[in-house]
Design an enzyme around this catalytic site. Sequence first.
Site, PDB file in Angstrom:
ATOM      1  N   ASP A 173      24.986  -4.649  44.280  1.00 46.00           N
ATOM      2  CA  ASP A 173      25.591  -4.102  43.062  1.00 46.00           C
ATOM      3  C   ASP A 173      26.690  -3.103  43.417  1.00 46.00           C
ATOM      4  O   ASP A 173      27.744  -3.063  42.779  1.00 46.00           O
ATOM      5  CB  ASP A 173      24.536  -3.405  42.204  1.00 46.00           C
ATOM      6  CG  ASP A 173      23.616  -4.370  41.489  1.00 46.00           C
ATOM      7  OD1 ASP A 173      24.018  -5.521  41.254  1.00 46.00           O
ATOM      8  OD2 ASP A 173      22.475  -3.970  41.158  1.00 46.00           O
ATOM      9  N   GLY A 220      19.683   1.753  36.441  1.00 43.03           N
ATOM     10  CA  GLY A 220      19.871   1.005  37.681  1.00 43.03           C
ATOM     11  C   GLY A 220      21.318   0.645  37.937  1.00 43.03           C
ATOM     12  O   GLY A 220      21.843   0.844  39.041  1.00 43.03           O
ATOM     13  N   ASN A 276      18.597  -5.146  45.141  1.00 44.18           N
ATOM     14  CA  ASN A 276      18.817  -6.285  44.255  1.00 44.18           C
ATOM     15  C   ASN A 276      18.887  -7.610  45.014  1.00 44.18           C
ATOM     16  O   ASN A 276      19.042  -8.664  44.407  1.00 44.18           O
ATOM     17  CB  ASN A 276      20.076  -6.096  43.400  1.00 44.18           C
ATOM     18  CG  ASN A 276      21.350  -6.432  44.145  1.00 44.18           C
ATOM     19  OD1 ASN A 276      21.437  -6.243  45.364  1.00 44.18           O
ATOM     20  ND2 ASN A 276      22.343  -6.919  43.434  1.00 44.18           N
ATOM     21  N   GLY A 293      25.659   6.394  31.456  1.00 48.22           N
ATOM     22  CA  GLY A 293      24.523   5.604  31.897  1.00 48.22           C
ATOM     23  C   GLY A 293      24.099   5.956  33.305  1.00 48.22           C
ATOM     24  O   GLY A 293      24.915   5.943  34.234  1.00 48.22           O
ATOM     25  N   ALA A 294      22.807   6.282  33.471  1.00 43.71           N
ATOM     26  CA  ALA A 294      22.284   6.668  34.784  1.00 43.71           C
ATOM     27  C   ALA A 294      21.097   5.806  35.178  1.00 43.71           C
ATOM     28  O   ALA A 294      20.263   6.228  35.971  1.00 43.71           O
ATOM     29  CB  ALA A 294      21.884   8.145  34.771  1.00 43.71           C
ATOM     30  N   LYS A 354      13.816  -3.278  40.743  1.00 52.19           N
ATOM     31  CA  LYS A 354      14.699  -2.929  41.858  1.00 52.19           C
ATOM     32  C   LYS A 354      14.165  -1.780  42.713  1.00 52.19           C
ATOM     33  O   LYS A 354      14.428  -1.740  43.916  1.00 52.19           O
ATOM     34  CB  LYS A 354      16.099  -2.568  41.334  1.00 52.19           C
ATOM     35  CG  LYS A 354      16.865  -3.738  40.752  1.00 52.19           C
ATOM     36  CD  LYS A 354      18.253  -3.297  40.340  1.00 52.19           C
ATOM     37  CE  LYS A 354      19.039  -4.448  39.732  1.00 52.19           C
ATOM     38  NZ  LYS A 354      20.411  -4.036  39.377  1.00 52.19           N
ATOM     39  N   TYR A 392      28.924  -7.892  30.946  1.00 57.55           N
ATOM     40  CA  TYR A 392      29.832  -9.039  31.086  1.00 57.55           C
ATOM     41  C   TYR A 392      29.539 -10.183  30.120  1.00 57.55           C
ATOM     42  O   TYR A 392      30.228 -11.207  30.165  1.00 57.55           O
ATOM     43  CB  TYR A 392      29.848  -9.557  32.531  1.00 57.55           C
ATOM     44  CG  TYR A 392      28.617 -10.316  32.978  1.00 57.55           C
ATOM     45  CD1 TYR A 392      28.450 -11.666  32.657  1.00 57.55           C
ATOM     46  CD2 TYR A 392      27.645  -9.710  33.742  1.00 57.55           C
ATOM     47  CE1 TYR A 392      27.338 -12.370  33.078  1.00 57.55           C
ATOM     48  CE2 TYR A 392      26.539 -10.400  34.178  1.00 57.55           C
ATOM     49  CZ  TYR A 392      26.398 -11.734  33.842  1.00 57.55           C
ATOM     50  OH  TYR A 392      25.290 -12.429  34.262  1.00 57.55           O
ATOM     51  N   LEU A 429      23.188 -15.800  34.400  1.00 58.73           N
ATOM     52  CA  LEU A 429      24.206 -16.721  34.919  1.00 58.73           C
ATOM     53  C   LEU A 429      24.136 -16.852  36.436  1.00 58.73           C
ATOM     54  O   LEU A 429      24.899 -17.630  37.021  1.00 58.73           O
ATOM     55  CB  LEU A 429      25.606 -16.237  34.512  1.00 58.73           C
ATOM     56  CG  LEU A 429      25.877 -16.160  33.015  1.00 58.73           C
ATOM     57  CD1 LEU A 429      27.335 -15.764  32.761  1.00 58.73           C
ATOM     58  CD2 LEU A 429      25.551 -17.462  32.311  1.00 58.73           C
ATOM     59  N   SER A 430      23.249 -16.116  37.074  1.00 53.01           N
ATOM     60  CA  SER A 430      23.170 -16.165  38.537  1.00 53.01           C
ATOM     61  C   SER A 430      22.904 -17.571  39.080  1.00 53.01           C
ATOM     62  O   SER A 430      23.549 -17.992  40.048  1.00 53.01           O
ATOM     63  CB  SER A 430      22.109 -15.194  39.048  1.00 53.01           C
ATOM     64  OG  SER A 430      22.512 -13.861  38.839  1.00 53.01           O
TER      65      SER A 430
END
Length: 300
Positions: free
Chosen positions: A110, A137, A95, A134-135, A74, A230, A19-20
Amino acid sequence: MAQESFLVGLIGSGIGPSLSPALHEREADRQGLRYLYRLIDIDTLGVTPDAVGDLVRAARDLGFDGLNITHPCKQLVIGHLDALAPQAEALGAVNTVVFEDGRAIGHNTDVTGFAASFARGLPDAPLDRVVQLGAGGAGAAVAHAALTLGAGHVTVVDPLPDRASDLAAALNRHFGEGRAVAGSPDRLASLLAGADGVVHATPTGMAAHPGLPFPAGLLHPGLWVAEVVYRPLETELLRTARAVGCPTLDGGGMAVFQAADAFRLFTGREPDSTRMLADIAELAAGTPAAGESDAAGVRG
């Protein structure tokens, strides 16, 4: 005379559904700018992530003003940049790349994106004890953001023990010993029972990875729940948490605020994040594609 035309792009894998482009171009249109946002998908190009350096150089030579960088590039992009902003250097991930006078400067929005979203959506949430799932990015970024916001202690839980340990060690080097620790997934029940909140930074809940990241019975009303996914904005985790009585934060805010920070870096113009939040609600309501990846970096 102020610049009125901009060419930017996104480098990553599987970024077709991102969506960027729409987020950036809608805001630019409202500001009367000519703004073209191109997707540079390494899968479509048939190149490996190691090609990110060549792609950055090509974009600079072609007159791009900047780039967003997402999974899996990244970290790889860092060796091909001329300088890093302090946030990107501390995180070890970039990013956003801005081209200035022929130089490529790396940033990370981010971290600031999640921090701004959290401050807006859960302004009074207690932060003494935070558990993060979660570890990767996205996880590294939101853990840095949580500690920047004043979290007393963050426990990082990941199916890959070394990844959790490495992130906890990096956080302690940056924020001070004892601020972060790696936690085992089999201890999640006791960790959540004593936590103020949980940050979810894994792909679970996306279209290609439906379901809950942990049993619903581990949720309790004294726990706030922050999501990084999202698409959809309302994941099964958020629905379940709200039903239990947990304060919640969806992943749309992080997507918007990281995009707004990148827009500001690219253009020097101040974006209207309120309008962009309305945009994300409309855009994310569309049908998500399986396996999607985007500049918010949910995968990684």
